[in-house]
Design an enzyme around this catalytic site. Structure first.
Site, PDB file in Angstrom:
ATOM      1  N   SER A   1      54.514  24.075  -9.949  1.00  0.00           N
ATOM      2  CA  SER A   1      54.584  22.991  -8.601  1.00  0.00           C
ATOM      3  C   SER A   1      53.440  22.221  -7.455  1.00  0.00           C
ATOM      4  O   SER A   1      52.895  21.726  -8.378  1.00  0.00           O
ATOM      5  CB  SER A   1      56.301  23.051  -8.206  1.00  0.00           C
ATOM      6  OG  SER A   1      56.285  22.193  -7.581  1.00  0.00           O
TER       7      SER A   1
ATOM      8  N   ASP B   1      40.668  17.884 -11.288  1.00  0.00           N
ATOM      9  CA  ASP B   1      40.378  16.389 -11.811  1.00  0.00           C
ATOM     10  C   ASP B   1      39.413  15.808 -10.737  1.00  0.00           C
ATOM     11  O   ASP B   1      38.397  14.788 -11.252  1.00  0.00           O
ATOM     12  CB  ASP B   1      42.037  15.626 -11.972  1.00  0.00           C
ATOM     13  CG  ASP B   1      42.014  16.244 -12.877  1.00  0.00           C
ATOM     14  OD1 ASP B   1      41.989  16.733 -13.568  1.00  0.00           O
ATOM     15  OD2 ASP B   1      43.476  15.244 -12.726  1.00  0.00           O
TER      16      ASP B   1
ATOM     17  N   LYS C   1      55.251  23.045 -13.924  1.00  0.00           N
ATOM     18  CA  LYS C   1      56.570  22.398 -13.199  1.00  0.00           C
ATOM     19  C   LYS C   1      56.442  20.863 -12.920  1.00  0.00           C
ATOM     20  O   LYS C   1      55.247  21.321 -11.677  1.00  0.00           O
ATOM     21  CB  LYS C   1      56.993  23.314 -12.751  1.00  0.00           C
ATOM     22  CG  LYS C   1      58.669  22.496 -12.010  1.00  0.00           C
ATOM     23  CD  LYS C   1      59.106  23.383 -11.017  1.00  0.00           C
ATOM     24  CE  LYS C   1      60.685  22.837 -10.156  1.00  0.00           C
ATOM     25  NZ  LYS C   1      60.065  20.931  -9.519  1.00  0.00           N
TER      26      LYS C   1
END
Length: 403
Positions: free
Chosen positions: A305, A316, A330
């Site tokens: 999470s 990224d 998740k």
């Protein structure tokens, strides 16, 4: 049923509901606490709700008046709520009784009485994700990845997380016998004396004289401020690069995930969140960052999470190197709603996406440097940890290259 309908107070978070066995529901996701919201329904929606709930109220009235064995009215309400949650096809949906919800809020003080385990609520059942330092569980030799299947001789293998916690918690000085499975050593039974302890959020130290190591155990209120403070302190002690350890961190507050990522990422999107029927909301970096400091982030299959939000943003943005194992996977956001009688429920209300637009649900975030580590290989000292060593190598390489 007539009149204005006011919804339950709700608190929004992302996390897998880690629970410290001691005081029930010591959630990273709850410290703080989310923004409390209440909403008033439009008149038409209120009328629709009243009509749809009428059979429920009629049945409640009939049972309390006429059932041959008089039912407990509170149990009827609890059963109705649990029945609703069963219908939403949400593995993270759960009801909390008033006592559990009170203890959940009381746990935010940070002092607990129990054995010192962090449990993670997964669709496959509760799993031990962290054994807190200096606690009875650590002294007993319990390891991450094990499951509690018996408590004082009672089978709890099919019990929900809150029920297991309720059986394990207790006053300092009392004893509890735990039956464990899922570890590399096989099933075993341990008798443990409960104790009081403080729940740590952050651990830090200087490694190799010039690499700052920061381990974040939970994304609770103030976690980002704590990480920033430790980074500043370690830089003052000579740190030239950092290892951020998110292994075993099951998540927490969405805002804290964004703020932790912002310690290292200066600009751009950290995560996007999409609620039912809505457009994706982009959450960007929120503070000044240590943008130029070399960074490696440690992750494993228990990083979930909010941990995955930070890891995905770092990956990224090409801001650092991810080291370890693929994360839990998740990609959903839950809300905890508190009802007027003091009870509450949690259920999924949104999905989140990495800056590249990918969902990690069921997939996880993959590290650039894959270093697998089984439970029996997990060393007690950082100097003997192959994942930490791999992360240090990445940071040292970046320092040497002037990156």
């Amino acid at each position: 049923m007539a009149g204005e309908f006011e919804g339950p107070r709700s608190r929004r978070f992302t996390g897998i509901l880690p629970v410290t066995v001691g005081v029930v529901l010591a959630l990273v996701v709850a410290a703080g606490l989310y923004v409390l919201v209440t909403g008033n329904r439009a008149a038409g929606a209120d009328a629709d709700a009243a009509a749809q709930l009428e059979p429920l109220t009629e049945l409640y009235d009939a049972l309390t008046r006429s059932a041959v064995d008089a039912p407990d009215p509170s149990k009827l309400v609890e059963g109705a709520i649990e029945g609703m949650l069963d219908q939403v096809d949400d593995p993270y949906a759960r009801y909390f009784g008033r006592e559990d919800f009170d203890e959940f809020n009381a746990s935010l003080d940070g002092t607990f009485s129990g054995v010192g385990l962090m449990l993670e609520d997964t669709p496959e059942g509760p799993v031990i994700v962290s054994v807190l330092e200096g606690t009875p569980a650590e002294r007993a030799g319990i390891v991450e990845g094990e499951r509690i299947v018996e408590v004082d001789g009672e089978d709890v293998s099919n019990d929900p997380l809150e029920a297991i916690v309720a059986k394990v918690k207790g006053a300092a000085g009392t004893k509890v016998t735990l039956g464990l499975s899922g570890g590399d050593g096989g099933p075993r039974t341990l008798k443990i004396t409960r104790a009081e302890f403080d729940l740590p959020l952050i651990e830090s130290e200087l490694l190799d004289d010039d690499i700052g190591y920061v381990r974040l155990l939970q994304f609770a209120d103030g976690s980002a401020q704590g990480v920033r403070r430790e980074v500043e302190t370690l830089m003052g002690d000579g740190a030239k690069g950092f290892v951020l350890d998110l292994r075993g961190n099951p998540g927490g507050l969405l805002e804290e995930a964004v703020a932790v990522a912002s310690v290292f990422i200066e600009d751009g999107e950290i995560v996007a969140v999409q609620e039912r029927g809505g457009a994706r909301e982009s959450l960007a970096a929120v503070d000044d960052a240590f943008e130029e400091v070399p960074l490696a982030v440690l992750i494993d299959e228990r990083s979930a999470s909010a941990s995955e939000i930070v890891a995905g943003a770092v990956q990224d943005a090409d801001r650092g190197t991810l080291v370890g194992e693929t994360t839990f996977g998740k990609g959903t956001v839950q809300t905890i709603a508190q009802f007027s009688d003091g009870s509450g429920a949690k259920f999924t209300t949104a999905r989140y996406f990495t800056p590249s637009g990918d969902s990690i649900e069921g997939v996880g975030v993959k590290p650039e440097v894959d270093v697998a580590l089984s439970n029996d290989e997990r060393p007690s000292e950082l100097a003997d940890d192959p994942q930490v060593s791999a992360a240090l190598a990445e940071v040292n390489e970046s320092i040497a290259a002037g990156n």
